[in-house]
Design a protein around this motif. Structure first.
Motif, PDB file in Angstrom:
ATOM      1  N   LEU A 144     -28.236  -9.504  38.237  1.00  0.00           N
ATOM      2  CA  LEU A 144     -28.291 -10.263  36.986  1.00  0.00           C
ATOM      3  C   LEU A 144     -28.120  -9.296  35.832  1.00  0.00           C
ATOM      4  O   LEU A 144     -28.872  -8.320  35.722  1.00  0.00           O
ATOM      5  CB  LEU A 144     -29.628 -10.998  36.856  1.00  0.00           C
ATOM      6  CG  LEU A 144     -29.817 -11.815  35.571  1.00  0.00           C
ATOM      7  CD1 LEU A 144     -28.811 -12.956  35.509  1.00  0.00           C
ATOM      8  CD2 LEU A 144     -31.245 -12.352  35.476  1.00  0.00           C
ATOM      9  N   ALA A 145     -27.135  -9.560  34.974  1.00  0.00           N
ATOM     10  CA  ALA A 145     -26.843  -8.656  33.867  1.00  0.00           C
ATOM     11  C   ALA A 145     -27.841  -8.834  32.733  1.00  0.00           C
ATOM     12  O   ALA A 145     -28.439  -9.895  32.557  1.00  0.00           O
ATOM     13  CB  ALA A 145     -25.423  -8.900  33.354  1.00  0.00           C
ATOM     14  N   CYS A 146     -28.002  -7.772  31.947  1.00  0.00           N
ATOM     15  CA  CYS A 146     -28.796  -7.799  30.708  1.00  0.00           C
ATOM     16  C   CYS A 146     -30.243  -8.229  30.941  1.00  0.00           C
ATOM     17  O   CYS A 146     -30.811  -9.007  30.169  1.00  0.00           O
ATOM     18  CB  CYS A 146     -28.142  -8.717  29.665  1.00  0.00           C
ATOM     19  SG  CYS A 146     -26.464  -8.224  29.190  1.00  0.00           S
ATOM     20  N   SER A 188     -25.801 -16.994  37.499  1.00  0.00           N
ATOM     21  CA  SER A 188     -26.040 -16.669  36.095  1.00  0.00           C
ATOM     22  C   SER A 188     -24.933 -17.284  35.248  1.00  0.00           C
ATOM     23  O   SER A 188     -23.832 -17.542  35.733  1.00  0.00           O
ATOM     24  CB  SER A 188     -26.092 -15.156  35.868  1.00  0.00           C
ATOM     25  OG  SER A 188     -24.830 -14.563  36.091  1.00  0.00           O
ATOM     26  N   PHE A 189     -25.263 -17.509  33.985  1.00  0.00           N
ATOM     27  CA  PHE A 189     -24.272 -18.079  33.072  1.00  0.00           C
ATOM     28  C   PHE A 189     -24.640 -17.724  31.640  1.00  0.00           C
ATOM     29  O   PHE A 189     -25.809 -17.761  31.258  1.00  0.00           O
ATOM     30  CB  PHE A 189     -24.196 -19.597  33.206  1.00  0.00           C
ATOM     31  CG  PHE A 189     -23.247 -20.233  32.221  1.00  0.00           C
ATOM     32  CD1 PHE A 189     -21.883 -20.112  32.392  1.00  0.00           C
ATOM     33  CD2 PHE A 189     -23.729 -20.901  31.111  1.00  0.00           C
ATOM     34  CE1 PHE A 189     -21.004 -20.662  31.473  1.00  0.00           C
ATOM     35  CE2 PHE A 189     -22.860 -21.452  30.203  1.00  0.00           C
ATOM     36  CZ  PHE A 189     -21.490 -21.339  30.385  1.00  0.00           C
ATOM     37  N   THR A 190     -23.627 -17.370  30.858  1.00  0.00           N
ATOM     38  CA  THR A 190     -23.807 -17.099  29.432  1.00  0.00           C
ATOM     39  C   THR A 190     -22.777 -17.905  28.648  1.00  0.00           C
ATOM     40  O   THR A 190     -21.575 -17.745  28.881  1.00  0.00           O
ATOM     41  CB  THR A 190     -23.614 -15.601  29.130  1.00  0.00           C
ATOM     42  OG1 THR A 190     -24.539 -14.834  29.909  1.00  0.00           O
ATOM     43  CG2 THR A 190     -23.847 -15.323  27.648  1.00  0.00           C
ATOM     44  N   PRO A 191     -23.210 -18.788  27.764  1.00  0.00           N
ATOM     45  CA  PRO A 191     -22.245 -19.574  26.977  1.00  0.00           C
ATOM     46  C   PRO A 191     -21.530 -18.701  25.963  1.00  0.00           C
ATOM     47  O   PRO A 191     -21.868 -17.521  25.787  1.00  0.00           O
ATOM     48  CB  PRO A 191     -23.132 -20.617  26.283  1.00  0.00           C
ATOM     49  CG  PRO A 191     -24.483 -19.979  26.206  1.00  0.00           C
ATOM     50  CD  PRO A 191     -24.604 -19.115  27.425  1.00  0.00           C
ATOM     51  N   ASP A 235     -31.214  -2.088  32.388  1.00  0.00           N
ATOM     52  CA  ASP A 235     -30.543  -2.915  33.397  1.00  0.00           C
ATOM     53  C   ASP A 235     -29.534  -3.875  32.772  1.00  0.00           C
ATOM     54  O   ASP A 235     -29.515  -5.061  33.076  1.00  0.00           O
ATOM     55  CB  ASP A 235     -31.585  -3.687  34.209  1.00  0.00           C
ATOM     56  CG  ASP A 235     -31.029  -4.179  35.544  1.00  0.00           C
ATOM     57  OD1 ASP A 235     -29.880  -3.834  35.878  1.00  0.00           O
ATOM     58  OD2 ASP A 235     -31.746  -4.924  36.233  1.00  0.00           O
ATOM     59  N   GLU A 236     -28.658  -3.344  31.929  1.00  0.00           N
ATOM     60  CA  GLU A 236     -27.650  -4.195  31.281  1.00  0.00           C
ATOM     61  C   GLU A 236     -26.587  -4.648  32.278  1.00  0.00           C
ATOM     62  O   GLU A 236     -26.127  -5.791  32.233  1.00  0.00           O
ATOM     63  CB  GLU A 236     -26.998  -3.433  30.121  1.00  0.00           C
ATOM     64  CG  GLU A 236     -26.176  -4.316  29.184  1.00  0.00           C
ATOM     65  CD  GLU A 236     -24.720  -4.445  29.579  1.00  0.00           C
ATOM     66  OE1 GLU A 236     -23.985  -5.202  28.910  1.00  0.00           O
ATOM     67  OE2 GLU A 236     -24.291  -3.802  30.563  1.00  0.00           O
ATOM     68  N   GLU A 237     -26.184  -3.764  33.177  1.00  0.00           N
ATOM     69  CA  GLU A 237     -25.067  -4.081  34.072  1.00  0.00           C
ATOM     70  C   GLU A 237     -25.468  -4.998  35.219  1.00  0.00           C
ATOM     71  O   GLU A 237     -24.612  -5.668  35.800  1.00  0.00           O
ATOM     72  CB  GLU A 237     -24.464  -2.789  34.633  1.00  0.00           C
ATOM     73  CG  GLU A 237     -23.804  -1.896  33.591  1.00  0.00           C
ATOM     74  CD  GLU A 237     -22.512  -2.472  33.037  1.00  0.00           C
ATOM     75  OE1 GLU A 237     -22.175  -3.638  33.360  1.00  0.00           O
ATOM     76  OE2 GLU A 237     -21.838  -1.772  32.262  1.00  0.00           O
ATOM     77  N   GLY A 286     -19.709  -9.319  28.752  1.00  0.00           N
ATOM     78  CA  GLY A 286     -21.021  -9.601  28.185  1.00  0.00           C
ATOM     79  C   GLY A 286     -21.691  -8.332  27.692  1.00  0.00           C
ATOM     80  O   GLY A 286     -21.394  -7.229  28.174  1.00  0.00           O
ATOM     81  N   HIS A 287     -22.611  -8.481  26.740  1.00  0.00           N
ATOM     82  CA  HIS A 287     -23.292  -7.330  26.152  1.00  0.00           C
ATOM     83  C   HIS A 287     -24.693  -7.739  25.723  1.00  0.00           C
ATOM     84  O   HIS A 287     -24.976  -8.928  25.493  1.00  0.00           O
ATOM     85  CB  HIS A 287     -22.529  -6.806  24.932  1.00  0.00           C
ATOM     86  CG  HIS A 287     -21.131  -6.365  25.228  1.00  0.00           C
ATOM     87  ND1 HIS A 287     -20.847  -5.153  25.802  1.00  0.00           N
ATOM     88  CD2 HIS A 287     -19.939  -6.993  25.047  1.00  0.00           C
ATOM     89  CE1 HIS A 287     -19.529  -5.034  25.944  1.00  0.00           C
ATOM     90  NE2 HIS A 287     -18.968  -6.134  25.499  1.00  0.00           N
ATOM     91  N   ASP A 288     -25.572  -6.749  25.554  1.00  0.00           N
ATOM     92  CA  ASP A 288     -26.906  -7.032  25.021  1.00  0.00           C
ATOM     93  C   ASP A 288     -26.819  -7.693  23.654  1.00  0.00           C
ATOM     94  O   ASP A 288     -27.639  -8.557  23.323  1.00  0.00           O
ATOM     95  CB  ASP A 288     -27.715  -5.739  24.925  1.00  0.00           C
ATOM     96  CG  ASP A 288     -28.075  -5.170  26.293  1.00  0.00           C
ATOM     97  OD1 ASP A 288     -28.571  -5.932  27.136  1.00  0.00           O
ATOM     98  OD2 ASP A 288     -27.846  -3.966  26.510  1.00  0.00           O
ATOM     99  N   ALA A 289     -25.824  -7.305  22.845  1.00  0.00           N
ATOM    100  CA  ALA A 289     -25.668  -7.922  21.528  1.00  0.00           C
ATOM    101  C   ALA A 289     -25.450  -9.419  21.649  1.00  0.00           C
ATOM    102  O   ALA A 289     -25.907 -10.194  20.801  1.00  0.00           O
ATOM    103  CB  ALA A 289     -24.498  -7.278  20.786  1.00  0.00           C
TER     104      ALA A 289
END
Length: 404
Positions: free
Chosen positions: A122-124, A312-315, A114-116, A351-354
């Motif tokens: 919600l991603a990742c 959602s938020f990713t810094p 469920d990365e996308e 965004g990515h799993d990495a």
């Protein structure tokens, strides 16, 4: 491998892929992954969060080198986003075995679930759960458009939703994670390079805007008597484009839900989802604040109620410089770089799993040239020669990190 994966989850009308988490297409992709692993004598396992791992060597030995990506898709997505990284990982292992190298560290290939975020918004999800960036309680509250919860979907697919949660012991086994991905832009096409190295992932997030007005008859209600939230939403979409242009950032309203959603009915609710990204946090904050300010001004003027929720938020993610530099040195000295030039290093707004795992383990990314820059679309593309170059680059990196 590419041919055997090509038709899984593909929609005949659009030509795009609908590989959503915990669906039949997802199960078929997981089976494909397991069959590829078993064909190479790898030990395949599924962790508590539904992520797949194919191991060469002892998983418990620690300091493992891990590569891979994901197999799920956005609605009507392209063939390369995610799957290219998984296919290339298996192909890179084949290349290393052809070279006759000796592995000195365990190697694993992954398929993160469920990365996308196409189904639950919600991603990742798989990597977030493993890294402790998403709690089990919050995951259990996720619902798809049909009201099915994540636990219900997992259980229907034969997995235990009560087992999900942080997996620090598994992450502690990883010494480095390298993800190969098709570039989601045209930077490499402009430089003429088949492969590049990621420097950072821009900060990004998703915000839900709920515009509430008054449902009424489209054929009998005077324009002056309407409280139409669709107009306020439309003005906000234009404001998002304007704010992004002024700041050199990105802002997109790409998903919308309307109630009652009738052709001859004025909406009572228009719910739009904003995706915004920028090269730095201050710029992102400025853009989103500007969009919300404009939306509230439009709403007040039209008598529309507005709620804004950050979902959602990713810094910003700076990939570990030491690992990034090591990749650059390994690829500069490889046959891939007969010019002697450095491999390009570029940032990305995707965004990515990495990026999620970077808070827990050293991570790096390789990008493969995308001549059109198109992604999240059936038109997504990478030339076969460039894909092969990506495999060779990943093999060179894995050899440098995990082999004599």
């Amino acid at each position: 491998m590419w041919a055997s994966l090509r038709n899984i989850g593909r929609n005949a009308e659009s030509g795009g892929y609908r590989r959503y988490a915990w669906t039949g297409a997802d199960a078929d992709c997981r089976l494909w992954f397991r069959m590829q692993a078993e064909a190479r004598g790898l030990d395949c396992e599924v962790d508590r969060n539904g992520n797949q791992w194919a191991w060469l060597g002892d998983p418990l030995a620690g300091d493992a080198v891990v590569t891979g990506s994901h197999l799920d898709s956005v609605p009507d997505g392209g063939a390369f986003d995610g799957p290219l990284g998984v296919v290339s990982s298996f192909a890179a292992l084949d290349e290393l075995r052809h070279r006759g190298v000796e592995f000195t560290r365990p190697l694993a290939i992954t398929n993160f679930g469920d990365e996308e975020g196409a189904r639950f918004g919600l991603a990742c999800v798989g990597s977030r759960l493993a890294a402790g960036q998403l709690t089990a309680e919050a995951a259990h509250r996720l619902r798809d458009g049909d009201g099915i919860t994540l636990p219900q979907a997992m259980a229907a697919a034969g997995y235990d939703p009560d087992a999900i949660g942080p997996d620090p012991e598994r992450l502690a086994r990883i010494g480095a994670f390298v993800e190969l991905h098709v570039e989601q832009g045209r930077a490499l096409d402009l430089t003429g390079d088949p492969v590049g190295i990621a420097s950072a992932i821009w900060p990004h997030g998703r915000w839900r805007f709920d515009f509430r007005g008054e449902a009424n008859h489209a054929g009998t209600t005077r324009l002056a008597d309407r409280r139409d939230p669709m107009l306020t939403y439309a003005e906000t979409v234009l404001a998002a484009r304007r704010e992004a242009e002024l700041a050199g950032a990105l802002a997109t309203f790409g998903k919308i839900a309307v109630e009652p959603n009738g052709v001859n009915a004025i909406p009572s609710l228009v719910r739009g989802w904003l995706d915004s990204r920028a090269a730095d946090q201050d710029t992102l904050d400025t853009v989103v604040a500007g969009i919300e300010r404009a939306a509230r001004e439009y709403a007040e003027r039209a008598g529309i109620d507005l709620d804004v929720v950050r979902e959602s938020f990713t810094p910003v993610v700076e990939f570990e410089h030491a690992l990034r530099d090591e990749l650059g040195a390994l690829l500069k000295g490889s046959a891939l770089r007969d010019t002697g030039r450095d491999v390009p290093v570029l940032g990305t707004g995707a965004g990515h799993d990495a990026g999620i795992l970077s808070a827990s383990v050293p991570t790096a990314m390789l990008f493969v040239r995308n001549p059109t820059g198109i992604s999240h679309s059936p038109a997504e593309y990478a030339a076969e020669d460039d894909c092969v170059a990506g495999v060779i680059a990943l093999a060179d990196v894995l050899e440098g990190l995990a082999c004599r």
